[in-house]
Motif scaffolding. Structure first.
Motif, PDB file in Angstrom:
ATOM      1  N   ASN A  43       0.847  -1.187   0.000  1.00 50.42           N
ATOM      2  CA  ASN A  43       0.000   0.000   0.000  1.00 50.42           C
ATOM      3  C   ASN A  43       0.880   1.234   0.000  1.00 50.42           C
ATOM      4  N   SER A  44       0.330   2.344  -0.423  1.00 55.18           N
ATOM      5  CA  SER A  44       1.122   3.568  -0.572  1.00 55.18           C
ATOM      6  C   SER A  44       1.566   4.158   0.750  1.00 55.18           C
ATOM      7  N   ASN A  45       0.944   3.754   1.850  1.00 54.27           N
ATOM      8  CA  ASN A  45       1.325   4.262   3.167  1.00 54.27           C
ATOM      9  C   ASN A  45       2.484   3.487   3.779  1.00 54.27           C
ATOM     10  N   GLY A  46       2.863   2.373   3.157  1.00 56.52           N
ATOM     11  CA  GLY A  46       3.928   1.555   3.727  1.00 56.52           C
ATOM     12  C   GLY A  46       3.532   0.914   5.039  1.00 56.52           C
ATOM     13  N   SER A  47       2.221   0.708   5.242  1.00 54.50           N
ATOM     14  CA  SER A  47       1.726   0.148   6.493  1.00 54.50           C
ATOM     15  C   SER A  47       1.719  -1.373   6.441  1.00 54.50           C
ATOM     16  N   TYR A  48       1.995  -1.985   7.600  1.00 54.16           N
ATOM     17  CA  TYR A  48       1.899  -3.429   7.736  1.00 54.16           C
ATOM     18  C   TYR A  48       0.592  -3.827   8.425  1.00 54.16           C
ATOM     19  N   GLY A  49      -0.411  -2.951   8.334  1.00 58.72           N
ATOM     20  CA  GLY A  49      -1.721  -3.255   8.891  1.00 58.72           C
ATOM     21  C   GLY A  49      -1.648  -3.470  10.397  1.00 58.72           C
ATOM     22  N   TRP A  50      -2.253  -4.563  10.863  1.00 60.09           N
ATOM     23  CA  TRP A  50      -2.290  -4.853  12.292  1.00 60.09           C
ATOM     24  C   TRP A  50      -0.913  -5.193  12.852  1.00 60.09           C
ATOM     25  N   LEU A  51       0.091  -5.317  11.984  1.00 63.65           N
ATOM     26  CA  LEU A  51       1.439  -5.646  12.470  1.00 63.65           C
ATOM     27  C   LEU A  51       2.316  -4.410  12.664  1.00 63.65           C
ATOM     28  N   ASP A  52       1.774  -3.225  12.438  1.00 64.53           N
ATOM     29  CA  ASP A  52       2.567  -2.007  12.643  1.00 64.53           C
ATOM     30  C   ASP A  52       3.090  -1.917  14.075  1.00 64.53           C
ATOM     31  N   GLU A  53       2.255  -2.270  15.031  1.00 64.23           N
ATOM     32  CA  GLU A  53       2.672  -2.199  16.438  1.00 64.23           C
ATOM     33  C   GLU A  53       3.770  -3.208  16.739  1.00 64.23           C
ATOM     34  N   LEU A  54       3.644  -4.411  16.179  1.00 62.18           N
ATOM     35  CA  LEU A  54       4.686  -5.426  16.375  1.00 62.18           C
ATOM     36  C   LEU A  54       5.981  -4.989  15.710  1.00 62.18           C
ATOM     37  N   ASP A  55       5.874  -4.344  14.556  1.00 62.71           N
ATOM     38  CA  ASP A  55       7.053  -3.846  13.850  1.00 62.71           C
ATOM     39  C   ASP A  55       7.816  -2.842  14.710  1.00 62.71           C
ATOM     40  N   ALA A  56       7.087  -2.031  15.475  1.00 62.47           N
ATOM     41  CA  ALA A  56       7.726  -1.026  16.331  1.00 62.47           C
ATOM     42  C   ALA A  56       8.600  -1.677  17.396  1.00 62.47           C
ATOM     43  N   ARG A  57       8.260  -2.909  17.793  1.00 65.02           N
ATOM     44  CA  ARG A  57       9.068  -3.619  18.786  1.00 65.02           C
ATOM     45  C   ARG A  57      10.280  -4.309  18.150  1.00 65.02           C
ATOM     46  N   ARG A  58      10.238  -4.471  16.840  1.00 64.05           N
ATOM     47  CA  ARG A  58      11.338  -5.022  16.044  1.00 64.05           C
ATOM     48  C   ARG A  58      11.892  -6.344  16.574  1.00 64.05           C
ATOM     49  N   PRO A  59      11.090  -7.373  16.681  1.00 66.93           N
ATOM     50  CA  PRO A  59      11.629  -8.679  17.083  1.00 66.93           C
ATOM     51  C   PRO A  59      12.611  -9.182  16.029  1.00 66.93           C
ATOM     52  N   ARG A  60      13.679  -9.800  16.484  1.00 67.09           N
ATOM     53  CA  ARG A  60      14.738 -10.229  15.570  1.00 67.09           C
ATOM     54  C   ARG A  60      14.297 -11.336  14.623  1.00 67.09           C
ATOM     55  N   ASN A  61      13.300 -12.100  15.018  1.00 67.93           N
ATOM     56  CA  ASN A  61      12.875 -13.233  14.185  1.00 67.93           C
ATOM     57  C   ASN A  61      11.669 -12.902  13.309  1.00 67.93           C
ATOM     58  N   LEU A  62      11.484 -11.606  12.986  1.00 74.27           N
ATOM     59  CA  LEU A  62      10.382 -11.192  12.121  1.00 74.27           C
ATOM     60  C   LEU A  62      10.904 -10.353  10.960  1.00 74.27           C
ATOM     61  N   ASP A  63      10.533 -10.768   9.750  1.00 73.66           N
ATOM     62  CA  ASP A  63      10.869 -10.045   8.523  1.00 73.66           C
ATOM     63  C   ASP A  63       9.561  -9.639   7.863  1.00 73.66           C
ATOM     64  N   LEU A  64       9.244  -8.342   7.880  1.00 76.24           N
ATOM     65  CA  LEU A  64       8.003  -7.844   7.308  1.00 76.24           C
ATOM     66  C   LEU A  64       8.227  -7.425   5.860  1.00 76.24           C
ATOM     67  N   ARG A  65       7.347  -7.893   4.977  1.00 77.52           N
ATOM     68  CA  ARG A  65       7.460  -7.587   3.553  1.00 77.52           C
ATOM     69  C   ARG A  65       6.139  -7.053   3.021  1.00 77.52           C
ATOM     70  N   LEU A  66       6.232  -6.094   2.103  1.00 73.89           N
ATOM     71  CA  LEU A  66       5.067  -5.622   1.378  1.00 73.89           C
ATOM     72  C   LEU A  66       5.088  -6.245  -0.010  1.00 73.89           C
ATOM     73  N   GLY A  67       3.959  -6.776  -0.444  1.00 72.06           N
ATOM     74  CA  GLY A  67       3.893  -7.430  -1.742  1.00 72.06           C
ATOM     75  C   GLY A  67       2.465  -7.831  -2.049  1.00 72.06           C
ATOM     76  N   ASP A  68       2.318  -8.802  -2.948  1.00 76.05           N
ATOM     77  CA  ASP A  68       0.985  -9.207  -3.384  1.00 76.05           C
ATOM     78  C   ASP A  68       1.050 -10.650  -3.882  1.00 76.05           C
ATOM     79  N   VAL A  69       0.142 -11.500  -3.396  1.00 71.27           N
ATOM     80  CA  VAL A  69       0.153 -12.906  -3.823  1.00 71.27           C
ATOM     81  C   VAL A  69      -0.196 -13.052  -5.297  1.00 71.27           C
ATOM     82  N   ARG A  70      -0.735 -12.010  -5.905  1.00 69.46           N
ATOM     83  CA  ARG A  70      -1.033 -12.067  -7.336  1.00 69.46           C
ATOM     84  C   ARG A  70       0.227 -11.925  -8.181  1.00 69.46           C
ATOM     85  N   ASP A  71       1.326 -11.544  -7.552  1.00 70.59           N
ATOM     86  CA  ASP A  71       2.613 -11.386  -8.235  1.00 70.59           C
ATOM     87  C   ASP A  71       3.402 -12.679  -8.072  1.00 70.59           C
ATOM     88  N   GLY A  72       3.472 -13.482  -9.118  1.00 69.73           N
ATOM     89  CA  GLY A  72       4.110 -14.795  -9.040  1.00 69.73           C
ATOM     90  C   GLY A  72       5.566 -14.744  -8.637  1.00 69.73           C
TER      91      GLY A  72
END
Length: 334
Positions: A43-72
């Motif tokens: 999305n144009s806002n660069g938001s991770y939806g409901w995971l924005d709060e988790l992203d702020a804590r930056r756990p080492r075992n989490l890699d957040l990606r923006l993309g689309d399952v329609r893109d093979g």
């Protein structure tokens, strides 16, 4: 919930990670010690939806990606690094599937095809596909078992049947380790206001004397989101063979009218229902009852729900309380 054996250090890709169930699933996986890649819709806002709060804590075992399952290609690059793929990305708003069916096909069917093609090219990757109890339509008999025939009462249900059948065919034809989990109606914190439980609770907590709803007669089998998440993890780490199907449900159901009364009890509110006829879903497309037989879930993956409906409603209401002032009445489901 007790820890699930086999997840610590496992490389897990979650599609639809920014959504209601997906975000709860990612949080649980992070807590379990899995190496999580969370695919969220670009999305144009660069938001991770409901995971924005988790992203702020930056756990080492989490890699957040923006993309689309329609893109093979996007999907292939992520799947090839994963031991487990929990595929939840989908368009799910049933009423809108009547208005824009092509978008549901491209996301729910083609998106699933992209995941399966990527898994076909990988080695040892397990795919857990997310189905829905809507694939049964109004059943011929209840409780519903996994063997019940599939009958699409909406374009949404048709696309989920298509995705489910693709998974079974890829397991049979190409040996892809794809299995399907079929939750009944999941509810809890973060669920869209278009869903019936947040619709009722939101209006009650806002102090409304009259709650606007559609039909109060359909019956549904409701599972709290933490229990649904537990089912995903058990399915992901089970030894169920490729092509397997397991449904998740409590084995009990309530009508929407009965659900309204329960919501009044847990919130301490007093209100009445105003049934409205402005519905996008055609009358012929209404599913009258969904009631699961949970036997297979217990026998195959050792799953049982631990949160009863009243307890889950109370926890959902507590989550909604501080957010009621931000809810716009026009967004309530009709």
């Amino acid at each position: 919930m007790s820890p699930v054996i086999g997840l610590t250090g496992a490389r897990v890709l979650v599609t639809g990670a920014d959504g209601f169930i997906g975000s709860h699933l990612v949080e649980r996986l992070v807590d379990e010690g899995a190496d999580v890649c969370a695919l969220c819709l670009y999305n144009s806002n660069g938001s991770y939806g409901w995971l924005d709060e988790l992203d702020a804590r930056r756990p080492r075992n989490l890699d957040l990606r923006l993309g689309d399952v329609r893109d093979g290609r996007c999907v292939r690059e992520l799947v090839e690094r994963a031991d487990i793929v929990l595929h939840l990305a989908a368009l799910i708003a049933i009423p809108y599937s009547y208005q824009a069916p092509a978008s549901f096909v491209s996301t729910n069917v083609v998106g699933t095809l992209n995941v399966l093609e990527a898994a076909r090219e990988s080695t040892g990757t397990r795919v857990v596909n997310t189905s829905t109890s809507e694939v049964y339509g109004t059943p011929e008999n209840v409780p519903i078992r996994e063997s019940h025939q599939l009958r699409a009462f909406s374009p949404y249900a048709a696309t989920k049947i298509g995705a489910d059948q693709l998974c079974e065919s890829y397991a049979r034809s190409f040996g892809v380790d794809a299995v399907t989990l079929r939750p009944f109606n999941t509810f809890g914190p973060r669920q869209s206001l278009r869903a019936v439980i947040p619709t009722i609770l939101g209006q009650l907590l806002a102090g409304r004397d009259v709650v606007r709803l559609g039909s109060v007669w359909p019956k549904r089998d409701f599972t709290y989101v933490a229990d649904t998440v537990d089912g995903f993890l058990r399915m992901a780490t089970s030894d169920t063979p490729p092509g397997s199907l397991v449904q998740l449900g409590t084995g009990s159901c309530v009508s929407i009218g009965e659900l309204f009364e329960l919501c009044c009890e847990v919130t301490g509110a007093s209100a009445k229902i105003e049934s409205e006829s402005l519905r996008v879903r055609p009358d012929a497309g209404e599913v009258e009852i969904l009631l699961s037989d949970p036997t297979c879930a217990w026998d195959v993956i050792g799953w049982k729900p631990t949160t009863d409906l009243a307890e889950g409603l109370a926890m959902t209401a507590e989550w909604l309380k501080p957010r009621v002032d931000h809810l716009r009445p026009a967004r309530y489901h009709r």
